[in-house]
Scaffold this motif. Sequence first.
Motif, PDB file in Angstrom:
ATOM      1  N   LYS A 256       8.243 -17.560  12.967  1.00 52.88           N
ATOM      2  CA  LYS A 256       7.958 -17.242  14.370  1.00 52.88           C
ATOM      3  C   LYS A 256       9.251 -16.880  15.096  1.00 52.88           C
ATOM      4  N   THR A 257      10.279 -17.694  14.880  1.00 52.79           N
ATOM      5  CA  THR A 257      11.564 -17.446  15.530  1.00 52.79           C
ATOM      6  C   THR A 257      12.121 -16.095  15.105  1.00 52.79           C
TER       7      THR A 257
ATOM      8  N   LYS B 219       1.774 -23.841  14.231  1.00 51.45           N
ATOM      9  CA  LYS B 219       3.021 -23.886  13.469  1.00 51.45           C
ATOM     10  C   LYS B 219       2.782 -24.646  12.166  1.00 51.45           C
TER      11      LYS B 219
ATOM     12  N   LYS C  36       7.646 -22.157  11.816  1.00 52.84           N
ATOM     13  CA  LYS C  36       8.527 -22.071  12.983  1.00 52.84           C
ATOM     14  C   LYS C  36       9.654 -21.076  12.702  1.00 52.84           C
TER      15      LYS C  36
END
Length: 118
Positions: free
Chosen positions: A73-74, A116, A70
């Motif tokens: 990805k962010t 994720k 996560k």
Amino acid sequence: MQTILKILGFIFLALGIIGIVLPLLPTTPFLLLSAFCFARSSEKLHAWLLCHPSFGPAIIDWRENGSISKRNKTYAIVTILITFLLSVILEVPLVVILIQMTVLSIVSLFILTRPKSS
């Protein structure tokens, strides 16, 4: 052949490290390519890369689950947005903006549709 793969492994590793600070240069794909090359040329370098506290987890997550954390990805999506907005602010030619919009949208979709990891 092993020497060529080892050299390519270092080149991909360098590009991945540069990609940490340059928004348009992706980090993870180059790290994956580096791991691929090292796995076929040097057990020691491959083990080092997989055990590296910053690089190892992303490679292992991708290899085992095809997943992206996560946090990564962010970071990727924020970097993509900043890059695009910077291009608009700097008034890059429209054709470049359209190409960027297309490519960055496809990359973002790919990133967001990966599972994720923790």
